[in-house]
Design a protein around this motif. Structure first.
Motif, PDB file in Angstrom:
ATOM      1  N   ASN A 227     101.608  14.515  17.101  1.00  0.00           N
ATOM      2  CA  ASN A 227     101.669  14.082  18.492  1.00  0.00           C
ATOM      3  C   ASN A 227     103.093  14.249  19.030  1.00  0.00           C
ATOM      4  O   ASN A 227     104.011  13.573  18.576  1.00  0.00           O
ATOM      5  CB  ASN A 227     101.221  12.628  18.595  1.00  0.00           C
ATOM      6  CG  ASN A 227     101.087  12.151  20.017  1.00  0.00           C
ATOM      7  OD1 ASN A 227     101.649  12.742  20.925  1.00  0.00           O
ATOM      8  ND2 ASN A 227     100.345  11.081  20.210  1.00  0.00           N
ATOM      9  N   PRO A 228     103.311  15.128  20.017  1.00  0.00           N
ATOM     10  CA  PRO A 228     104.654  15.330  20.549  1.00  0.00           C
ATOM     11  C   PRO A 228     105.165  14.154  21.378  1.00  0.00           C
ATOM     12  O   PRO A 228     106.359  14.086  21.682  1.00  0.00           O
ATOM     13  CB  PRO A 228     104.508  16.590  21.406  1.00  0.00           C
ATOM     14  CG  PRO A 228     103.079  16.606  21.795  1.00  0.00           C
ATOM     15  CD  PRO A 228     102.325  15.987  20.651  1.00  0.00           C
ATOM     16  N   LEU A 229     104.307  13.227  21.766  1.00  0.00           N
ATOM     17  CA  LEU A 229     104.731  12.068  22.557  1.00  0.00           C
ATOM     18  C   LEU A 229     105.295  10.950  21.702  1.00  0.00           C
ATOM     19  O   LEU A 229     105.851   9.996  22.226  1.00  0.00           O
ATOM     20  CB  LEU A 229     103.556  11.534  23.383  1.00  0.00           C
ATOM     21  CG  LEU A 229     102.915  12.515  24.373  1.00  0.00           C
ATOM     22  CD1 LEU A 229     101.748  11.850  25.087  1.00  0.00           C
ATOM     23  CD2 LEU A 229     103.948  13.006  25.358  1.00  0.00           C
ATOM     24  N   LYS A 230     105.147  11.051  20.375  1.00  0.00           N
ATOM     25  CA  LYS A 230     105.636  10.001  19.471  1.00  0.00           C
ATOM     26  C   LYS A 230     106.789  10.530  18.630  1.00  0.00           C
ATOM     27  O   LYS A 230     106.847  11.714  18.325  1.00  0.00           O
ATOM     28  CB  LYS A 230     104.524   9.551  18.526  1.00  0.00           C
ATOM     29  CG  LYS A 230     103.417   8.780  19.184  1.00  0.00           C
ATOM     30  CD  LYS A 230     102.453   8.303  18.106  1.00  0.00           C
ATOM     31  CE  LYS A 230     101.388   7.397  18.655  1.00  0.00           C
ATOM     32  NZ  LYS A 230     100.512   6.921  17.566  1.00  0.00           N
ATOM     33  N   ASP A 231     107.699   9.637  18.240  1.00  0.00           N
ATOM     34  CA  ASP A 231     108.753  10.018  17.309  1.00  0.00           C
ATOM     35  C   ASP A 231     108.119  10.300  15.946  1.00  0.00           C
ATOM     36  O   ASP A 231     107.181   9.618  15.538  1.00  0.00           O
ATOM     37  CB  ASP A 231     109.780   8.896  17.158  1.00  0.00           C
ATOM     38  CG  ASP A 231     110.624   8.733  18.405  1.00  0.00           C
ATOM     39  OD1 ASP A 231     110.756   9.720  19.160  1.00  0.00           O
ATOM     40  OD2 ASP A 231     111.154   7.637  18.613  1.00  0.00           O
ATOM     41  N   SER A 232     108.653  11.287  15.246  1.00  0.00           N
ATOM     42  CA  SER A 232     108.100  11.669  13.953  1.00  0.00           C
ATOM     43  C   SER A 232     109.050  11.280  12.843  1.00  0.00           C
ATOM     44  O   SER A 232     110.249  11.537  12.924  1.00  0.00           O
ATOM     45  CB  SER A 232     107.867  13.174  13.914  1.00  0.00           C
ATOM     46  OG  SER A 232     107.500  13.560  12.614  1.00  0.00           O
ATOM     47  N   LYS A 233     108.511  10.679  11.802  1.00  0.00           N
ATOM     48  CA  LYS A 233     109.351  10.379  10.649  1.00  0.00           C
ATOM     49  C   LYS A 233     109.410  11.584   9.713  1.00  0.00           C
ATOM     50  O   LYS A 233     110.154  11.582   8.758  1.00  0.00           O
ATOM     51  CB  LYS A 233     108.854   9.142   9.914  1.00  0.00           C
ATOM     52  CG  LYS A 233     107.456   9.225   9.363  1.00  0.00           C
ATOM     53  CD  LYS A 233     107.063   7.928   8.701  1.00  0.00           C
ATOM     54  CE  LYS A 233     105.624   7.938   8.233  1.00  0.00           C
ATOM     55  NZ  LYS A 233     105.221   6.689   7.638  1.00  0.00           N
ATOM     56  N   TYR A 234     108.597  12.620   9.966  1.00  0.00           N
ATOM     57  CA  TYR A 234     108.576  13.806   9.115  1.00  0.00           C
ATOM     58  C   TYR A 234     109.238  15.014   9.774  1.00  0.00           C
ATOM     59  O   TYR A 234     109.534  15.976   9.105  1.00  0.00           O
ATOM     60  CB  TYR A 234     107.124  14.173   8.762  1.00  0.00           C
ATOM     61  CG  TYR A 234     106.388  13.054   8.074  1.00  0.00           C
ATOM     62  CD1 TYR A 234     106.725  12.691   6.779  1.00  0.00           C
ATOM     63  CD2 TYR A 234     105.382  12.355   8.709  1.00  0.00           C
ATOM     64  CE1 TYR A 234     106.064  11.665   6.143  1.00  0.00           C
ATOM     65  CE2 TYR A 234     104.720  11.329   8.082  1.00  0.00           C
ATOM     66  CZ  TYR A 234     105.065  10.990   6.796  1.00  0.00           C
ATOM     67  OH  TYR A 234     104.406   9.958   6.188  1.00  0.00           O
ATOM     68  N   GLY A 235     109.419  14.989  11.086  1.00  0.00           N
ATOM     69  CA  GLY A 235     109.918  16.168  11.807  1.00  0.00           C
ATOM     70  C   GLY A 235     111.380  16.382  11.755  1.00  0.00           C
ATOM     71  O   GLY A 235     112.218  15.744  11.295  1.00  0.00           O
TER      72      GLY A 235
END
Length: 45
Positions: free
Chosen positions: A37-45
């Motif tokens: 989801n691009p609207l959420k911060d990612s812990k993996y990105g």
């Protein structure tokens, strides 16, 4: 390259509750891959 196994899949475009449009690759009824989801911060990105 040699094909070892082949399965039918479904490619779906889904909308989340927050309004993000994501791609879902459905392998079977309870097995799928969902685009991040691009609207959420990612812990993996």
């Amino acid at each position: 390259m040699r094909t070892i196994e082949e399965k039918p899949i479904k490619l779906k475009v889904v909308r989340t509750r927050r309004g993000a449009i994501l791609h879902m690759i459905e392998i079977s009824k309870n097995h799928f891959f969902l685009e991040q989801n691009p609207l959420k911060d990612s812990k993996y990105g």
